[in-house]
Design an enzyme around this catalytic site. Structure first.
Site, short mmCIF file in Angstrom:
data_model
loop_
_atom_site.label_atom_id
_atom_site.label_comp_id
_atom_site.label_asym_id
_atom_site.label_seq_id
_atom_site.Cartn_x
_atom_site.Cartn_y
_atom_site.Cartn_z
N ASP A 114 0.88 -1.20 -0.02
CA ASP A 114 0.06 0.07 -0.06
C ASP A 114 1.01 1.18 -0.11
O ASP A 114 1.91 0.99 0.76
CB ASP A 114 -0.85 -0.01 1.38
CG ASP A 114 -2.32 0.41 0.89
OD1 ASP A 114 -2.55 1.44 0.43
OD2 ASP A 114 -3.26 -0.34 1.15
N ASP A 222 -3.13 4.74 -2.57
CA ASP A 222 -4.24 5.09 -1.53
C ASP A 222 -4.75 6.45 -2.03
O ASP A 222 -3.77 7.30 -2.14
CB ASP A 222 -3.63 5.17 -0.21
CG ASP A 222 -4.75 5.23 0.98
OD1 ASP A 222 -5.52 4.74 0.90
OD2 ASP A 222 -4.77 6.67 1.64
N GLU A 281 -6.16 3.78 -6.35
CA GLU A 281 -7.48 4.05 -5.67
C GLU A 281 -7.83 5.19 -6.00
O GLU A 281 -7.16 6.16 -5.79
CB GLU A 281 -7.30 3.77 -4.27
CG GLU A 281 -8.75 3.71 -3.53
CD GLU A 281 -8.69 4.02 -2.07
OE1 GLU A 281 -9.63 3.74 -1.44
OE2 GLU A 281 -7.88 4.81 -1.76
N HIS A 354 -11.36 -3.33 2.88
CA HIS A 354 -11.21 -3.00 4.34
C HIS A 354 -12.32 -1.61 4.60
O HIS A 354 -12.29 -1.29 5.79
CB HIS A 354 -10.11 -2.65 4.91
CG HIS A 354 -9.22 -1.91 4.14
ND1 HIS A 354 -9.06 -1.71 2.83
CD2 HIS A 354 -8.72 -0.53 4.64
CE1 HIS A 354 -8.51 -0.61 2.43
NE2 HIS A 354 -8.38 0.19 3.51
N ASP A 355 -12.80 -1.22 3.83
CA ASP A 355 -13.33 0.01 3.89
C ASP A 355 -15.00 -0.03 3.73
O ASP A 355 -15.73 0.75 3.64
CB ASP A 355 -13.08 1.23 2.86
CG ASP A 355 -11.51 1.63 3.07
OD1 ASP A 355 -11.13 1.55 4.18
OD2 ASP A 355 -10.95 2.17 2.22
C1 GLC Z 1 -8.18 4.98 1.68
C2 GLC Z 1 -8.04 3.77 2.65
C3 GLC Z 1 -8.86 3.84 3.81
C4 GLC Z 1 -8.10 5.27 4.55
C5 GLC Z 1 -8.16 6.29 3.60
C6 GLC Z 1 -7.18 7.13 4.05
O1 GLC Z 1 -9.68 5.21 1.34
O2 GLC Z 1 -8.57 2.53 1.84
O3 GLC Z 1 -9.06 2.98 4.65
O4 GLC Z 1 -8.84 5.27 5.72
O5 GLC Z 1 -7.63 5.99 2.25
O6 GLC Z 1 -5.88 6.97 4.15
#
Ligand code: GLC
Ligand code: CA
Length: 577
Positions: A114, A222, A281, A354-355
């Site tokens: 990540d 991310d 992402e 995980h979100d």
């Molecule tokens: C992304 C991650 C999430 C995190 C956010 C801030 O969306 O997947 O878990 O809280 O970024 O880093």
């Protein structure tokens, strides 16, 4: 310019081109905190992942994406990094990580790390320096602004803009030492980096190269489409639920995003690292933007990870507030992206991470009579589409949402801050609980259920988060030897992506079945066709659509087979010619 192509055998591999391993591949996401605890402190760790490599390899996946294991105060479970070059003690050591890389590589599995570079932790030495005074040389590594003119600094309403952060607080926090506000699109403990600074960018590229040199095979980046801000920063439209505004026009897909990613590609993903993977992402990305970001040969990303299909059942401007959707909405949205990226661009295929809440509880039906069939049919429906498959730990055994009974049950910073904000607006605790039960990120973060033994086999001591009480019914151990299990089905779906070339590069054609609940599509490549037919509902449906088509050779991956003139709830069948 972007990364160079490289000839391997007689297949040309370069940035994002047909033939890349990941186009037909499956990436397994490990959320390390909740995967496997090797030393009985209740927290999953890297050694725990090493212990489970045989399982990961048995599943048939091509790569592991490991959520952050870097040193972190853990306000957002590692998405707040205080040292990019070391491993958090809770997860192990750099030696453990090296061993993980080597053991995965021994089995032909890649490791994707990540990369969290929209922000750091407020405990990162860069931020400590940056906040020490407005004269500090690292001052411009973060985004600082004075108070709004005319309002005493540090008091409510003095924030430089009215934006709400993703985590329900104002997006600015006042720093007493230097007398200004810093921007954080997430929690106050996650200050945003200022990508306008060339020295900061160079430092990030150096860090990325250091990891790739260590043997890592690429990055899941991310919230990468938030790194370029659109200056000058100004107030946004007021949000429906309060006094804060929507700042997204100033941070989504900003004016220098493509330039920064292009620069990153030439600085990092070139030469010896030209084959490392770049997964972006990209919340709220549009199809047009996704095309530009992930076009074949693009010097920016290899694929986007977008959110439309997991945003349908919640309010756009209040993502912890569920919204009812119509049957078919999710499938039609997936079709929209299949068709949108048909000629250029590359998408990822995921139900959960995980979100997100758990897939089977959200888009399937987790009642005992439908649980297994809906988990399997959802897997078939998504993963035979065009794109790279992502399986989130536990989805392959049909793990479900957690039975939260109290607002104190939530740990996730986004839920905790949401609760505080909503209670502050006078909303009722019951209502807030009802929302978070459906949308809370903690649903996906309960420990992996390995066995029907104490604590689900996750840890030998009390786990950092309670195990879902259904671990005696849902676990890897119970499913691994059972050919009819959800797990066995996932393994077959992952394998099908490898054995049927039309599932990789083939065209996607929606058959546009006009029968409520029933969906069907084909993947076509030359003379080979795969047809998927599914009933995505908990009701039987009268139809003959699922019957053997004339051209078909055989049916595979059958779930819940029924008679000739109707489909059972969550029945699916795949015909291959
Ligand atoms: C992304 C991650 C999430 C995190 C956010 C801030 O969306 O997947 O878990 O809280 O970024 O880093
Ligand atoms: Ca541990």
């Amino acid at each position: 310019m972007g990364a160079k192509s490289e000839v391997v055998g007689n297949v040309v591999h370069g940035p994002n081109s047909p033939g890349e391993w990941w186009r037909g591949g499956t990436i397994y996401q490990v959320y390390p905190r909740s995967f496997a605890d090797s030393n009985a402190d209740g927290i999953g760790d890297i050694r725990g992942v090493i212990d489970k490599i045989d399982y990961i390899s048995w599943l048939g996946v091509d790569a592991v994406w490991l959520s952050p294991v870097y040193r972190s105060p853990q306000h957002d479970n590692g998405y707040d990094i205080s040292d990019y070059y070391s491993i958090d003690a809770a997860y192990g050591s750099l030696e453990d990580l090296d061993e993980l890389i080597a053991s995965l590589h021994d089995r032909g599995i890649r490791l994707i790390m990540d990369l969290v570079v929209n922000h750091t932790s407020n405990e990162h030495p860069w931020f400590i320096e940056s906040s020490s005074s407005s004269e500090n040389p690292k001052r411009d590594w973060y985004i600082w602004r004075p108070a709004r003119p005319g309002i005493p600094k540090g008091t409510a309403g003095a924030e430089p803009t009215n934006w709400e952060s993703y985590f329900s607080t104002p997006a600015w926090t006042f720093d007493k030492t230097s007398g200004e506000y810093y921007l954080h699109l997430f929690a106050p403990e996650q200050p945003d980096l200022n990508w306008e600074s060339p020295t900061l960018r160079r430092e990030i590229y150096r860090m990325m190269t250091w990891w790739l040199d260590r043997g890592v095979d690429g990055f899941r980046m991310d919230v990468i489409n938030l790194i370029s801000k659109n200056y000058p920063l100004q107030d946004g439209k007021l949000l429906p639920h309060g006094e804060l505004g929507d700042g997204s026009p100033w941070y989504l897909h900003g004016p220098r995003l493509l330039e920064f990613l292009d620069e990153m590609s030439s600085e990092v993903f070139s030469g010896r690292h030209s084959n490392a993977i770049r997964i972006g992402e990209t919340p709220d990305v549009t199809i047009e933007q996704a095309e530009a970001l992930s076009a074949e040969g693009a010097s920016t990303l290899d694929m986007v990870f977008q959110f439309e299909h997991v945003g349908l059942d919640r309010e756009a401007q209040d993502w912890h507030k569920p919204r009812d959707i119509d049957e078919g909405d999710v499938y039609h949205n997936l079709v929209r992206w299949q068709e949108g990226l048909a000629s250029t661009g590359w998408n990822s295929l995921y139900w959960s991470n995980h979100d997100q809440p758990r897939t089977v509880s959200r888009y399937g039906d987790d009642r005992p009579e439908h649980w297994a069939n809906s988990a399997k049919t959802l897997a078939t429906t998504l993963y035979l589409m065009r794109g790279t498959a992502f399986v989130y730990q536990g989805d392959e055994i049909g793990m479900t949402n957690f039975p939260f009974s109290n607002l104190d049950d939530f740990r996730d910073v986004s839920a905790v801050n949401y609760i505080a904000a909503a209670l502050g607006r006078g909303e009722s605790p019951e209502e807030i609980l009802g929302r978070l039960k459906r949308t809370g990120r903690d649903n996906a973060r309960t420990p992996m259920q390995w066995a029907a033994t104490e604590r689900g086999g996750f840890s030998d001591s009390k786990s950092w988060y309670p195990v879902n009480p259904n671990f005696r019914r849902i676990s890897v151990d119970q499913q691994i030897g059972d050919r009819a299990s959800v797990l066995a089905h996932y393994k077959r779906v992952i394998a099908a992506r490898k054995t049927r070339p039309e599932l990789v590069e083939g065209r996607f054609v929606d058959l546009d079945v006009q029968i409520p609940g029933v969906i069907a599509y084909e993947r076509i490549d030359g003379s080979r066709t795969t047809r998927v037919v599914a009933n995505l509902s908990s009701e039987p449906v009268e139809t003959t659509f699922h019957e053997r088509p004339d051209w078909a050779e055989r049916g595979i991956l059958a779930v819940n087979p029924a008679g000739d003139d109707y489909m059972k709830p969550w029945q699916s069948i795949v015909w291959v010619s």
